[in-house]
Design a protein around this motif. Structure first.
Motif, mmCIF file in Angstrom:
data_model
loop_
_atom_site.group_PDB
_atom_site.id
_atom_site.type_symbol
_atom_site.label_atom_id
_atom_site.label_comp_id
_atom_site.label_asym_id
_atom_site.label_seq_id
_atom_site.Cartn_x
_atom_site.Cartn_y
_atom_site.Cartn_z
ATOM 1 N N GLN A 50 0.830 -1.203 0.000
ATOM 2 C CA GLN A 50 0.000 0.000 0.000
ATOM 3 C C GLN A 50 0.870 1.261 0.000
ATOM 4 N N GLN A 51 1.902 1.273 0.831
ATOM 5 C CA GLN A 51 2.804 2.428 0.890
ATOM 6 C C GLN A 51 3.513 2.648 -0.445
ATOM 7 N N VAL A 52 4.010 1.569 -1.041
ATOM 8 C CA VAL A 52 4.733 1.682 -2.315
ATOM 9 C C VAL A 52 3.806 2.199 -3.408
ATOM 10 N N VAL A 53 2.600 1.647 -3.494
ATOM 11 C CA VAL A 53 1.646 2.077 -4.521
ATOM 12 C C VAL A 53 1.322 3.564 -4.352
ATOM 13 N N GLU A 54 1.098 3.999 -3.116
ATOM 14 C CA GLU A 54 0.779 5.409 -2.870
ATOM 15 C C GLU A 54 1.965 6.318 -3.198
ATOM 16 N N LYS A 55 3.175 5.915 -2.830
ATOM 17 C CA LYS A 55 4.361 6.723 -3.121
ATOM 18 C C LYS A 55 4.638 6.773 -4.620
ATOM 19 N N ASN A 56 4.406 5.656 -5.311
ATOM 20 C CA ASN A 56 4.537 5.655 -6.771
ATOM 21 C C ASN A 56 3.595 6.682 -7.394
ATOM 22 N N LEU A 57 2.348 6.679 -6.946
ATOM 23 C CA LEU A 57 1.351 7.598 -7.483
ATOM 24 C C LEU A 57 1.747 9.051 -7.220
ATOM 25 N N GLU A 58 2.222 9.339 -6.009
ATOM 26 C CA GLU A 58 2.676 10.690 -5.682
ATOM 27 C C GLU A 58 3.799 11.144 -6.613
ATOM 28 N N ALA A 59 4.617 10.185 -7.065
ATOM 29 C CA ALA A 59 5.741 10.492 -7.953
ATOM 30 C C ALA A 59 5.347 10.438 -9.429
ATOM 31 N N GLY A 60 4.075 10.146 -9.724
ATOM 32 C CA GLY A 60 3.606 10.159 -11.105
ATOM 33 C C GLY A 60 3.646 8.819 -11.807
ATOM 34 N N LEU A 61 3.804 7.728 -11.059
ATOM 35 C CA LEU A 61 3.855 6.395 -11.668
ATOM 36 C C LEU A 61 2.649 5.586 -11.199
ATOM 37 N N LEU A 62 1.903 5.036 -12.144
ATOM 38 C CA LEU A 62 0.742 4.226 -11.795
ATOM 39 C C LEU A 62 1.147 2.787 -11.525
ATOM 40 N N PRO A 70 -2.809 -9.543 -1.894
ATOM 41 C CA PRO A 70 -2.544 -8.234 -1.303
ATOM 42 C C PRO A 70 -1.075 -7.923 -1.010
ATOM 43 N N TRP A 71 -0.212 -8.909 -1.034
ATOM 44 C CA TRP A 71 1.206 -8.679 -0.795
ATOM 45 C C TRP A 71 1.963 -8.367 -2.092
ATOM 46 N N SER A 72 1.215 -8.167 -3.189
ATOM 47 C CA SER A 72 1.820 -7.875 -4.491
ATOM 48 C C SER A 72 1.247 -6.593 -5.080
ATOM 49 N N PHE A 73 2.069 -5.916 -5.870
ATOM 50 C CA PHE A 73 1.547 -4.830 -6.690
ATOM 51 C C PHE A 73 1.939 -5.091 -8.121
ATOM 52 N N ARG A 74 1.230 -4.464 -9.026
ATOM 53 C CA ARG A 74 1.491 -4.724 -10.443
ATOM 54 C C ARG A 74 1.847 -3.436 -11.156
ATOM 55 N N ILE A 75 2.638 -3.615 -12.184
ATOM 56 C CA ILE A 75 2.926 -2.542 -13.129
ATOM 57 C C ILE A 75 2.742 -3.122 -14.523
ATOM 58 N N ALA A 76 2.241 -2.304 -15.411
ATOM 59 C CA ALA A 76 2.023 -2.713 -16.801
ATOM 60 C C ALA A 76 2.375 -1.520 -17.682
ATOM 61 N N PRO A 77 3.667 -1.285 -17.878
ATOM 62 C CA PRO A 77 4.074 -0.123 -18.678
ATOM 63 C C PRO A 77 3.724 -0.296 -20.149
ATOM 64 N N PRO A 78 3.724 0.804 -20.892
ATOM 65 C CA PRO A 78 3.425 0.715 -22.324
ATOM 66 C C PRO A 78 4.445 -0.142 -23.068
ATOM 67 N N LEU A 79 3.974 -0.845 -24.057
ATOM 68 C CA LEU A 79 4.853 -1.731 -24.828
ATOM 69 C C LEU A 79 5.920 -0.967 -25.598
ATOM 70 N N ASN A 80 5.685 0.302 -25.888
ATOM 71 C CA ASN A 80 6.661 1.087 -26.653
ATOM 72 C C ASN A 80 7.502 1.997 -25.750
ATOM 73 N N MET A 81 7.596 1.658 -24.480
ATOM 74 C CA MET A 81 8.392 2.431 -23.538
ATOM 75 C C MET A 81 9.875 2.337 -23.910
ATOM 76 N N THR A 82 10.562 3.467 -23.857
ATOM 77 C CA THR A 82 11.991 3.485 -24.180
ATOM 78 C C THR A 82 12.813 3.053 -22.965
ATOM 79 N N MET A 83 14.078 2.773 -23.199
ATOM 80 C CA MET A 83 14.985 2.412 -22.106
ATOM 81 C C MET A 83 15.066 3.540 -21.085
ATOM 82 N N GLU A 84 15.120 4.766 -21.551
ATOM 83 C CA GLU A 84 15.192 5.913 -20.651
ATOM 84 C C GLU A 84 13.945 6.005 -19.777
#
Length: 103
Positions: A50-62, A70-84
Motif C-alpha cells: 500500500q505504501q509503495v503504490v501510494e508513493k509511486n502515485l505521488e511520484a507520477g507512476l501508476l 494483497p502482498w503484491s503490486f502490479r505494473i504494466a508499462p506501455p509496450l513502446n516504452m523506451t529504455m530511458e
C-alpha cells in the motif's frame, strides 16, 4: 492523413529483463512474476505494498495492488516504452520502496 514511421524501434524499446533485473535486487522484493511487460512484484505484506503504490502515485507512476494477492503490486508499462523511460520508472519504484516503513 497519418504518416507511417519507418523508424526501427527495436533498439529503443525497453526489455522487460532490465526492469526485472533492477527491481529484483531490492531487499524488499520477495519475488517477481511477469509475462512480457506485465509485472507482479511480491513484497513482505499488504501494508508495505500500500505504501509503495501510494508513493509511486505521488511520484507520477501508476501501479496497482491485487485484491486477490494483497502482498503484491502490479505494473504494466506501455509496450513502446523506451529504455530511458524504463529507467525513470524503475528509479521511482526503487525510491518508493526505500521510503516505506516496515509494519
Amino acid at each position: 492523413a497519418y504518416e507511417i514511421s519507418t523508424r526501427d524501434w527495436s533498439s529503443d524499446v525497453c526489455s522487460s529483463d532490465l526492469i526485472e533485473e533492477k527491481l529484483s535486487q531490492h531487499e524488499r522484493v520477495i519475488e517477481i512474476r511477469r509475462k512480457g511487460l506485465f509485472f507482479a512484484i511480491d513484497m513482505e505484506n499488504a501494508e508495505v505494498v500500500q505504501q509503495v503504490v501510494e508513493k509511486n502515485l505521488e511520484a507520477g507512476l501508476l501501479s496497482f495492488w491485487f485484491l486477490s494477492c494483497p502482498w503484491s503490486f502490479r505494473i504494466a508499462p506501455p509496450l513502446n516504452m523506451t529504455m530511458e523511460e524504463a529507467e525513470q520508472g524503475v528509479a521511482i519504484i526503487l525510491k518508493s520502496m526505500d521510503d516505506t516503513t516496515s509494519l
